[in-house]
Scaffold this motif. Sequence first.
Motif, PDB file in Angstrom:
ATOM      1  N   GLU A  15      -4.292  -8.636  -1.927  1.00  0.00           N
ATOM      2  CA  GLU A  15      -3.760  -9.990  -1.993  1.00  0.00           C
ATOM      3  C   GLU A  15      -4.280 -10.716  -3.230  1.00  0.00           C
ATOM      4  OE1 GLU A  15      -1.376 -11.578  -0.250  1.00  0.00           O
ATOM      5  OE2 GLU A  15      -1.052  -9.592   0.621  1.00  0.00           O
ATOM      6  N   ARG A  16      -5.380 -10.233  -3.796  1.00  0.00           N
ATOM      7  CA  ARG A  16      -5.968 -10.845  -4.988  1.00  0.00           C
ATOM      8  C   ARG A  16      -5.249 -10.430  -6.277  1.00  0.00           C
ATOM      9  NH1 ARG A  16     -12.292  -9.851  -3.268  1.00  0.00           N
ATOM     10  NH2 ARG A  16     -12.123 -10.984  -1.303  1.00  0.00           N
ATOM     11  N   VAL A  17      -4.332  -9.478  -6.184  1.00  0.00           N
ATOM     12  CA  VAL A  17      -3.566  -9.031  -7.348  1.00  0.00           C
ATOM     13  C   VAL A  17      -2.597 -10.142  -7.750  1.00  0.00           C
ATOM     14  CG1 VAL A  17      -1.794  -7.398  -8.120  1.00  0.00           C
ATOM     15  CG2 VAL A  17      -3.787  -6.574  -6.854  1.00  0.00           C
ATOM     16  N   THR A  18      -2.678 -10.556  -9.012  1.00  0.00           N
ATOM     17  CA  THR A  18      -1.831 -11.644  -9.506  1.00  0.00           C
ATOM     18  C   THR A  18      -0.847 -11.194 -10.576  1.00  0.00           C
ATOM     19  OG1 THR A  18      -3.486 -12.251 -11.166  1.00  0.00           O
ATOM     20  CG2 THR A  18      -3.603 -13.376  -9.021  1.00  0.00           C
ATOM     21  N   GLN A  19      -1.091 -10.031 -11.175  1.00  0.00           N
ATOM     22  CA  GLN A  19      -0.229  -9.543 -12.240  1.00  0.00           C
ATOM     23  C   GLN A  19       0.362  -8.194 -11.841  1.00  0.00           C
ATOM     24  OE1 GLN A  19      -2.045  -9.677 -16.109  1.00  0.00           O
ATOM     25  NE2 GLN A  19      -3.178 -11.541 -15.622  1.00  0.00           N
ATOM     26  N   SER A  20       1.616  -8.006 -12.187  1.00  0.00           N
ATOM     27  CA  SER A  20       2.309  -6.766 -11.839  1.00  0.00           C
ATOM     28  C   SER A  20       1.759  -5.591 -12.631  1.00  0.00           C
ATOM     29  CB  SER A  20       3.807  -6.903 -12.129  1.00  0.00           C
ATOM     30  OG  SER A  20       4.360  -7.925 -11.336  1.00  0.00           O
ATOM     31  N   PHE A  21       1.739  -4.435 -11.973  1.00  0.00           N
ATOM     32  CA  PHE A  21       1.377  -3.206 -12.671  1.00  0.00           C
ATOM     33  C   PHE A  21       2.083  -2.030 -12.043  1.00  0.00           C
ATOM     34  CE2 PHE A  21      -1.988  -3.607  -9.496  1.00  0.00           C
ATOM     35  CZ  PHE A  21      -2.158  -2.324  -9.013  1.00  0.00           C
ATOM     36  N   GLU A  22       2.062  -0.937 -12.796  1.00  0.00           N
ATOM     37  CA  GLU A  22       2.761   0.279 -12.390  1.00  0.00           C
ATOM     38  C   GLU A  22       1.763   1.414 -12.224  1.00  0.00           C
ATOM     39  OE1 GLU A  22       6.814   2.240 -13.858  1.00  0.00           O
ATOM     40  OE2 GLU A  22       5.300   2.192 -15.427  1.00  0.00           O
ATOM     41  N   ILE A  23       1.981   2.185 -11.191  1.00  0.00           N
ATOM     42  CA  ILE A  23       1.240   3.426 -10.996  1.00  0.00           C
ATOM     43  C   ILE A  23       2.178   4.561 -11.385  1.00  0.00           C
ATOM     44  CG2 ILE A  23       0.046   4.926  -9.358  1.00  0.00           C
ATOM     45  CD1 ILE A  23      -0.358   2.430  -7.570  1.00  0.00           C
ATOM     46  N   VAL A  24       1.732   5.423 -12.284  1.00  0.00           N
ATOM     47  CA  VAL A  24       2.537   6.584 -12.681  1.00  0.00           C
ATOM     48  C   VAL A  24       1.751   7.836 -12.315  1.00  0.00           C
ATOM     49  CG1 VAL A  24       3.682   7.798 -14.559  1.00  0.00           C
ATOM     50  CG2 VAL A  24       3.587   5.294 -14.574  1.00  0.00           C
ATOM     51  N   ALA A  25       2.300   8.609 -11.378  1.00  0.00           N
ATOM     52  CA  ALA A  25       1.626   9.796 -10.875  1.00  0.00           C
ATOM     53  C   ALA A  25       2.190  11.062 -11.512  1.00  0.00           C
ATOM     54  CB  ALA A  25       1.775   9.878  -9.365  1.00  0.00           C
ATOM     55  N   SER A  26       1.284  11.991 -11.814  1.00  0.00           N
ATOM     56  CA  SER A  26       1.636  13.334 -12.282  1.00  0.00           C
ATOM     57  C   SER A  26       1.240  14.285 -11.151  1.00  0.00           C
ATOM     58  CB  SER A  26       0.879  13.689 -13.563  1.00  0.00           C
ATOM     59  OG  SER A  26       1.196  12.789 -14.587  1.00  0.00           O
ATOM     60  N   LEU A  27       2.232  14.893 -10.540  1.00  0.00           N
ATOM     61  CA  LEU A  27       1.992  15.692  -9.336  1.00  0.00           C
ATOM     62  C   LEU A  27       2.586  17.084  -9.482  1.00  0.00           C
ATOM     63  CD1 LEU A  27       3.050  12.884  -6.826  1.00  0.00           C
ATOM     64  CD2 LEU A  27       0.723  13.448  -7.537  1.00  0.00           C
ATOM     65  N   PHE A  65      -3.065  10.127 -11.989  1.00  0.00           N
ATOM     66  CA  PHE A  65      -2.206   8.944 -12.052  1.00  0.00           C
ATOM     67  C   PHE A  65      -2.847   7.902 -12.956  1.00  0.00           C
ATOM     68  CE2 PHE A  65      -4.937   8.426  -8.379  1.00  0.00           C
ATOM     69  CZ  PHE A  65      -5.381   7.112  -8.454  1.00  0.00           C
ATOM     70  N   THR A  66      -1.990   7.038 -13.494  1.00  0.00           N
ATOM     71  CA  THR A  66      -2.455   5.937 -14.322  1.00  0.00           C
ATOM     72  C   THR A  66      -2.066   4.620 -13.675  1.00  0.00           C
ATOM     73  OG1 THR A  66      -0.433   5.900 -15.651  1.00  0.00           O
ATOM     74  CG2 THR A  66      -2.264   7.228 -16.494  1.00  0.00           C
ATOM     75  N   LEU A  67      -2.857   3.597 -13.988  1.00  0.00           N
ATOM     76  CA  LEU A  67      -2.561   2.221 -13.617  1.00  0.00           C
ATOM     77  C   LEU A  67      -2.290   1.491 -14.925  1.00  0.00           C
ATOM     78  CD1 LEU A  67      -5.559   1.609 -11.168  1.00  0.00           C
ATOM     79  CD2 LEU A  67      -3.308   2.538 -10.616  1.00  0.00           C
ATOM     80  N   GLN A  68      -1.111   0.896 -15.073  1.00  0.00           N
ATOM     81  CA  GLN A  68      -0.708   0.266 -16.328  1.00  0.00           C
ATOM     82  C   GLN A  68      -0.191  -1.134 -16.034  1.00  0.00           C
ATOM     83  OE1 GLN A  68      -0.364   1.730 -19.683  1.00  0.00           O
ATOM     84  NE2 GLN A  68       0.019  -0.395 -20.255  1.00  0.00           N
ATOM     85  N   ARG A  69      -0.919  -2.160 -16.528  1.00  0.00           N
ATOM     86  CA  ARG A  69      -0.471  -3.544 -16.350  1.00  0.00           C
ATOM     87  C   ARG A  69       0.759  -3.773 -17.223  1.00  0.00           C
ATOM     88  NH1 ARG A  69      -4.582  -8.126 -17.643  1.00  0.00           N
ATOM     89  NH2 ARG A  69      -5.699  -7.094 -15.964  1.00  0.00           N
ATOM     90  N   ALA A  70       1.747  -4.456 -16.669  1.00  0.00           N
ATOM     91  CA  ALA A  70       2.977  -4.743 -17.393  1.00  0.00           C
ATOM     92  C   ALA A  70       2.681  -5.510 -18.668  1.00  0.00           C
ATOM     93  CB  ALA A  70       3.927  -5.545 -16.498  1.00  0.00           C
ATOM     94  N   GLY A  71       3.290  -5.072 -19.775  1.00  0.00           N
ATOM     95  CA  GLY A  71       3.181  -5.762 -21.040  1.00  0.00           C
ATOM     96  C   GLY A  71       1.899  -5.526 -21.806  1.00  0.00           C
ATOM     97  N   THR A  72       1.101  -4.530 -21.421  1.00  0.00           N
ATOM     98  CA  THR A  72      -0.144  -4.256 -22.141  1.00  0.00           C
ATOM     99  C   THR A  72      -0.209  -2.781 -22.521  1.00  0.00           C
ATOM    100  OG1 THR A  72      -1.491  -3.633 -20.227  1.00  0.00           O
ATOM    101  CG2 THR A  72      -1.344  -5.988 -20.738  1.00  0.00           C
ATOM    102  N   GLY A  99      -5.155  -8.107 -12.449  1.00  0.00           N
ATOM    103  CA  GLY A  99      -5.507  -9.423 -12.943  1.00  0.00           C
ATOM    104  C   GLY A  99      -6.673 -10.108 -12.268  1.00  0.00           C
ATOM    105  N   HIS A 100      -7.269  -9.502 -11.255  1.00  0.00           N
ATOM    106  CA  HIS A 100      -8.437 -10.116 -10.623  1.00  0.00           C
ATOM    107  C   HIS A 100      -9.643  -9.874 -11.524  1.00  0.00           C
ATOM    108  CE1 HIS A 100     -10.743 -11.790  -7.328  1.00  0.00           C
ATOM    109  NE2 HIS A 100     -11.611 -10.808  -7.464  1.00  0.00           N
ATOM    110  N   PRO A 101     -10.348 -10.927 -11.921  1.00  0.00           N
ATOM    111  CA  PRO A 101     -11.432 -10.750 -12.898  1.00  0.00           C
ATOM    112  C   PRO A 101     -12.633 -10.003 -12.319  1.00  0.00           C
ATOM    113  CG  PRO A 101     -11.398 -13.003 -12.089  1.00  0.00           C
ATOM    114  CD  PRO A 101     -10.199 -12.313 -11.506  1.00  0.00           C
TER     115      PRO A 101
END
Length: 134
Positions: A15-27, A65-72, A99-101
């Motif tokens: 619930e503390r997540v404020t910015q969108s991000f994508e998980i990209v998995a290599s399986l 897998f990677t975690l990638q914040r949108a626009g960065t 986005g949670h500090p």
Amino acid sequence: MLDDQLKSQLSAYLERVTQSFEIVASLDGSEASGQTRDLLETIQSLRSDKISLRTDGTDARKPAFTLQRAGTQTSLRFAGLPLGHEFTSLVLALLWTGGHPPKVEQDVIEQVQALDGDFDFEVYMSLTCHNCPD
């Protein structure tokens, strides 16, 4: 994969997540990849308004897998299934990517921001290392 109590706790953290991000998995077809897919689908379902999941990654290591914040350009990569002691690292990575500090002193943040250059950090953990949990 995660019991109901752990899902509930993870949902509260997410619930503390404020910015969108994508998980990209290599399986691949391994059991570990199946478990990783289940874990990532659970995470994504707990905060589908901010977290998206793709399973078409091309990392040479599988599962990964990677975690990638949108626009960065910044991303975090996990190779393997982060359970046990590594699960805490995953939760922190999800929060920070979202986005949670982090709890870091301001002077430390300023020192890091003052560094010049592009950096790649790789952290390895061993399941047989008695120091890693500490």
